[in-house]
Design a protein around this motif. Structure first.
Motif, PDB file in Angstrom:
ATOM      1  N   THR A   1       0.866  -1.214   0.080  1.00 14.32           N
ATOM      2  CA  THR A   1      -0.005   0.028  -0.154  1.00 14.32           C
ATOM      3  C   THR A   1       0.897   1.157   0.009  1.00 14.32           C
ATOM      4  O   THR A   1       0.452   2.221  -0.801  1.00 14.32           O
ATOM      5  N   GLU A   2       1.971   1.196   0.756  1.00 11.92           N
ATOM      6  CA  GLU A   2       2.846   2.373   0.804  1.00 11.92           C
ATOM      7  C   GLU A   2       3.592   2.706  -0.690  1.00 11.92           C
ATOM      8  O   GLU A   2       3.488   3.495  -1.151  1.00 11.92           O
ATOM      9  N   VAL A   3       3.886   1.653  -1.168  1.00 10.30           N
ATOM     10  CA  VAL A   3       4.432   1.404  -2.462  1.00 10.30           C
ATOM     11  C   VAL A   3       3.520   2.642  -3.555  1.00 10.30           C
ATOM     12  O   VAL A   3       3.733   3.048  -4.321  1.00 10.30           O
ATOM     13  N   GLU A   4       2.131   1.743  -3.509  1.00 11.53           N
ATOM     14  CA  GLU A   4       1.240   2.439  -4.270  1.00 11.53           C
ATOM     15  C   GLU A   4       0.951   3.777  -3.838  1.00 11.53           C
ATOM     16  O   GLU A   4       0.700   4.898  -4.865  1.00 11.53           O
ATOM     17  N   ASP A   5       1.013   4.285  -2.782  1.00 13.99           N
ATOM     18  CA  ASP A   5       0.496   5.654  -2.283  1.00 13.99           C
ATOM     19  C   ASP A   5       2.096   6.598  -2.381  1.00 13.99           C
ATOM     20  O   ASP A   5       1.305   7.847  -2.860  1.00 13.99           O
ATOM     21  N   LEU A   6       2.985   6.180  -2.425  1.00 11.21           N
ATOM     22  CA  LEU A   6       4.250   6.932  -2.804  1.00 11.21           C
ATOM     23  C   LEU A   6       4.602   7.287  -4.465  1.00 11.21           C
ATOM     24  O   LEU A   6       5.300   8.140  -4.582  1.00 11.21           O
ATOM     25  N   ALA A   7       3.962   6.184  -5.118  1.00  7.17           N
ATOM     26  CA  ALA A   7       4.332   6.428  -6.670  1.00  7.17           C
ATOM     27  C   ALA A   7       3.484   7.680  -7.074  1.00  7.17           C
ATOM     28  O   ALA A   7       2.452   8.088  -6.851  1.00  7.17           O
ATOM     29  N   ASN A   8       4.393   8.267  -7.854  1.00  6.36           N
ATOM     30  CA  ASN A   8       3.817   9.599  -8.431  1.00  6.36           C
ATOM     31  C   ASN A   8       3.674   9.406 -10.124  1.00  6.36           C
ATOM     32  O   ASN A   8       4.533   9.937 -10.835  1.00  6.36           O
ATOM     33  N   TYR A   9       2.580   8.772 -10.331  1.00  5.54           N
ATOM     34  CA  TYR A   9       2.285   8.504 -11.599  1.00  5.54           C
ATOM     35  C   TYR A   9       2.107   9.666 -12.650  1.00  5.54           C
ATOM     36  O   TYR A   9       2.125   9.568 -13.761  1.00  5.54           O
ATOM     37  N   ASP A  10       1.723  10.746 -12.069  1.00  2.00           N
ATOM     38  CA  ASP A  10       1.477  11.890 -12.689  1.00  2.00           C
ATOM     39  C   ASP A  10       2.776  12.934 -13.144  1.00  2.00           C
ATOM     40  O   ASP A  10       2.568  13.789 -14.008  1.00  2.00           O
ATOM     41  N   GLN A  11       3.956  12.405 -12.672  1.00  2.00           N
ATOM     42  CA  GLN A  11       5.151  13.120 -12.967  1.00  2.00           C
ATOM     43  C   GLN A  11       5.490  12.965 -14.258  1.00  2.00           C
ATOM     44  O   GLN A  11       5.885  12.011 -14.908  1.00  2.00           O
ATOM     45  N   PRO A  12       5.468  14.164 -15.259  1.00  3.88           N
ATOM     46  CA  PRO A  12       5.887  14.109 -16.516  1.00  3.88           C
ATOM     47  C   PRO A  12       7.340  13.912 -16.608  1.00  3.88           C
ATOM     48  O   PRO A  12       8.181  14.424 -15.917  1.00  3.88           O
ATOM     49  N   LEU A  13       7.753  13.026 -17.589  1.00  2.20           N
ATOM     50  CA  LEU A  13       9.326  12.679 -17.807  1.00  2.20           C
ATOM     51  C   LEU A  13       9.706  12.712 -19.273  1.00  2.20           C
ATOM     52  O   LEU A  13       8.687  12.627 -20.352  1.00  2.20           O
ATOM     53  N   GLU A  14      10.805  13.475 -19.331  1.00  6.16           N
ATOM     54  CA  GLU A  14      11.473  13.369 -20.854  1.00  6.16           C
ATOM     55  C   GLU A  14      12.585  12.397 -20.817  1.00  6.16           C
ATOM     56  O   GLU A  14      13.633  12.829 -20.760  1.00  6.16           O
ATOM     57  N   ILE A  15      12.237  11.277 -21.264  1.00  8.57           N
ATOM     58  CA  ILE A  15      13.332  10.183 -21.425  1.00  8.57           C
ATOM     59  C   ILE A  15      13.459   9.494 -22.768  1.00  8.57           C
ATOM     60  O   ILE A  15      12.381   9.018 -23.046  1.00  8.57           O
ATOM     61  N   ILE A  16      14.484   9.566 -23.093  1.00  5.84           N
ATOM     62  CA  ILE A  16      14.883   9.296 -24.566  1.00  5.84           C
ATOM     63  C   ILE A  16      15.892   7.947 -24.432  1.00  5.84           C
ATOM     64  O   ILE A  16      16.900   8.093 -23.768  1.00  5.84           O
ATOM     65  N   GLY A  17      15.637   6.764 -25.228  1.00  7.51           N
ATOM     66  CA  GLY A  17      16.602   5.854 -25.459  1.00  7.51           C
ATOM     67  C   GLY A  17      16.640   5.551 -26.775  1.00  7.51           C
ATOM     68  O   GLY A  17      15.664   5.440 -27.484  1.00  7.51           O
ATOM     69  N   SER A  18      17.914   5.383 -27.145  1.00  7.03           N
ATOM     70  CA  SER A  18      18.263   5.066 -28.535  1.00  7.03           C
ATOM     71  C   SER A  18      19.521   4.213 -28.915  1.00  7.03           C
ATOM     72  O   SER A  18      20.228   3.947 -27.617  1.00  7.03           O
ATOM     73  N   ASP A  19      19.354   3.513 -29.965  1.00  7.61           N
ATOM     74  CA  ASP A  19      20.357   2.494 -30.247  1.00  7.61           C
ATOM     75  C   ASP A  19      20.654   2.228 -31.710  1.00  7.61           C
ATOM     76  O   ASP A  19      19.660   2.528 -32.326  1.00  7.61           O
ATOM     77  N   ILE A  20      21.728   2.033 -32.260  1.00  5.65           N
ATOM     78  CA  ILE A  20      21.856   1.693 -33.836  1.00  5.65           C
ATOM     79  C   ILE A  20      21.353   0.668 -34.155  1.00  5.65           C
ATOM     80  O   ILE A  20      21.007   0.402 -35.340  1.00  5.65           O
ATOM     81  N   ASP A  21      20.986  -0.476 -33.289  1.00  2.63           N
ATOM     82  CA  ASP A  21      20.378  -1.783 -33.739  1.00  2.63           C
ATOM     83  C   ASP A  21      18.783  -1.650 -33.299  1.00  2.63           C
ATOM     84  O   ASP A  21      18.280  -1.702 -32.357  1.00  2.63           O
ATOM     85  N   HIS A  22      17.910  -1.602 -34.351  1.00  7.57           N
ATOM     86  CA  HIS A  22      16.725  -1.577 -34.402  1.00  7.57           C
ATOM     87  C   HIS A  22      16.079  -2.716 -33.754  1.00  7.57           C
ATOM     88  O   HIS A  22      14.949  -2.500 -33.134  1.00  7.57           O
ATOM     89  N   LYS A  23      16.573  -3.864 -33.783  1.00  6.20           N
ATOM     90  CA  LYS A  23      16.097  -4.834 -33.128  1.00  6.20           C
ATOM     91  C   LYS A  23      16.061  -4.720 -31.559  1.00  6.20           C
ATOM     92  O   LYS A  23      15.267  -4.933 -30.787  1.00  6.20           O
ATOM     93  N   MET A  24      17.157  -4.039 -31.174  1.00  7.54           N
ATOM     94  CA  MET A  24      17.090  -3.646 -29.328  1.00  7.54           C
ATOM     95  C   MET A  24      16.368  -2.551 -29.229  1.00  7.54           C
ATOM     96  O   MET A  24      15.722  -2.643 -28.085  1.00  7.54           O
ATOM     97  N   VAL A  25      16.054  -1.694 -29.996  1.00  6.38           N
ATOM     98  CA  VAL A  25      15.091  -0.830 -29.957  1.00  6.38           C
ATOM     99  C   VAL A  25      13.872  -1.213 -29.718  1.00  6.38           C
ATOM    100  O   VAL A  25      12.809  -0.907 -28.929  1.00  6.38           O
ATOM    101  N   SER A  26      13.261  -2.213 -30.323  1.00  3.24           N
ATOM    102  CA  SER A  26      12.153  -2.808 -30.307  1.00  3.24           C
ATOM    103  C   SER A  26      12.057  -3.688 -29.140  1.00  3.24           C
ATOM    104  O   SER A  26      10.963  -3.517 -28.388  1.00  3.24           O
ATOM    105  N   ILE A  27      13.041  -4.347 -28.822  1.00  2.00           N
ATOM    106  CA  ILE A  27      13.105  -5.150 -27.409  1.00  2.00           C
ATOM    107  C   ILE A  27      12.950  -4.091 -26.299  1.00  2.00           C
ATOM    108  O   ILE A  27      11.945  -4.502 -25.303  1.00  2.00           O
ATOM    109  N   ALA A  28      13.467  -2.967 -26.356  1.00  2.00           N
ATOM    110  CA  ALA A  28      13.535  -2.052 -25.274  1.00  2.00           C
ATOM    111  C   ALA A  28      12.275  -1.231 -25.033  1.00  2.00           C
ATOM    112  O   ALA A  28      11.585  -1.330 -24.105  1.00  2.00           O
ATOM    113  N   ALA A  29      11.529  -1.167 -26.098  1.00  2.00           N
ATOM    114  CA  ALA A  29      10.123  -0.472 -26.058  1.00  2.00           C
ATOM    115  C   ALA A  29       9.166  -1.570 -25.389  1.00  2.00           C
ATOM    116  O   ALA A  29       8.276  -1.349 -24.439  1.00  2.00           O
TER     117      ALA A  29
END
Length: 380
Positions: free
Chosen positions: A241-269
């Motif tokens: 319950t504490e885990v759920e209460d403390l999570a901030n699901y509304d926090q906007p984030l700008e996170i980008i992951g990139s890779d030269i390998d399209h297969k890895m990008v698909s796995i990451a997603a």
């Protein structure tokens, strides 16, 4: 509630990071090589498993003593209150290790500890037959270091790096615990953009998103101690319950992951979607030399190829040069690169602000830290 001696085990070089997490949970602790020791109740066991991002495991210390002979190991192990932890039907395999100790045969030490625990439980449960061991799981470890024997029970089960979101991975995946540590060792906060231009299966961006929204790393998995009869279900319910209460699901984030390998990008997603973060992280196929940004004051954290294999070395060294050129104009960004390549700074073209020795599995690496300019202070 009882008090237990708890140990959060740590990879070499990450002890201070784990200790900071333990203190953030509200527990005073001591830092030793490879482990952080502290005291806590049943709720502390649950909370530690759910919240510690950089620890390998949570263990309960049952006893610690000097042991120079097998007789001494047997008697001192038998004297410990195993019945307080292991029920009559409990399954309790014994694993072991020995470093710089007179009792160097690990298999013999394991057998002696097993026999001593059986003898203790037989006496306490008045059981004259062999234990069937069909119940809950209690893995005992006998760790000998310079003739000091430490006996623990593992309260995690699978290592804490097993978050439960990896559907697939590449050849040399970064452990989730190390990825989280790399993020925590930076000056990043959720208001800044975050990028990993060698994202592989997405571990670093995913861990950054979990940190950014204060989502407990263990929210999506089970722990072996959830089956123990002496930790009430209400304790785990309270911790979750504490885990759920403390999570901030509304926090906007700008996170980008990139890779030269399209297969890895698909796995990451796919992994990000499995973690419930698919909408938060942007993944794209891209070469590192094509990295550009419109944002100021961001953070790059990455674990690029090291060139450990002879055939890869020249290509990797060229890539480090191109990386240095691509990041050269990002003077307001802080950049953190993990690699084992000793000539990284020369190839990258700049000396790091700071270096920190870390181990990626058994590979000795350095975290090269390039600190960007601080944003201007707003005058009142």
């Amino acid at each position: 509630m009882s008090k237990f001696d708890l140990i959060a085990t740590s990879a070499m070089g990450l002890e201070a990071v784990v200790a900071k997490e333990v203190r953030a949970l509200g527990y005073d602790c001591q830092v030793e090589n490879g482990r952080i020791t502290y005291q806590g109740d049943e709720l502390a066991i649950a909370r530690s498993n759910l919240w510690l991002r950089t620890a390998d495991r949570v263990k309960i210390k049952i006893g610690e003593f000097k042991a120079y002979t097998f007789d001494e190991l047997f008697e001192k192990t038998k004297a410990l209150p195993w019945e307080q932890f292991i029920p009559e039907d409990g399954e309790f395999p014994v694993i072991g290790r020995s470093v710089k100790s007179k009792l160097f045969s690990v298999s013999d030490c394991q057998a002696i500890v097993k026999k001593a625990v059986v003898e203790r439980l037989r006496t306490q449960y008045r059981n004259t037959t062999w234990f069937e061991e069909k119940g809950a799981f209690f893995r005992i470890e006998i760790a000998l270091n310079k003739d000091v024997a430490t006996l623990t029970i593992d309260a995690s089960g699978y290592g804490l790096h097993k978050r439960g979101y990896r559907t697939d991975q590449g050849e040399a995946p970064l452990k989730e615990t190390l990825a989280a540590a790399l993020v925590l060792l930076t000056n990043w906060n959720p208001d800044k953009p975050f990028a990993d231009p060698f994202c592989g299966s997405g571990t670093i961006p995913i861990e950054a998103a979990l940190i950014g929204q204060n989502i407990a790393p263990g929210f999506n998995r089970d722990f072996v101690s959830e089956d123990w009869n002496w930790i009430p279900q209400t304790v785990w319910d309270k911790a979750r319950t504490e885990v759920e209460d403390l999570a901030n699901y509304d926090q906007p984030l700008e996170i980008i992951g990139s890779d030269i390998d399209h297969k890895m990008v698909s796995i990451a997603a796919e992994n990000a979607f499995e973690a419930g973060l698919g909408e938060l992280i942007k993944f794209k196929q891209m070469r590192v030399q094509d990295f550009t940004t419109k944002h100021d004051y961001g953070v790059i954290v990455s674990n690029p190829p090291y060139g450990e294999r002879l055939g890869d070395k020249k290509a990797v060294e060229q890539m480090y040069k191109e990386m240095g050129q691509a990041f050269g104009s990002l003077d307001t960004w802080s950049i953190y690169i993990l690699t084992s390549h000793k000539a990284f700074e020369q190839l990258y073209g700049r000396q790091a602000t700071k270096k920190r020795k870390l181990f990626n599995g058994f590979i000795e690496t350095d975290l090269y830290q390039y600190w960007g300019k601080r944003p201007p202070r707003n005058n009142p």
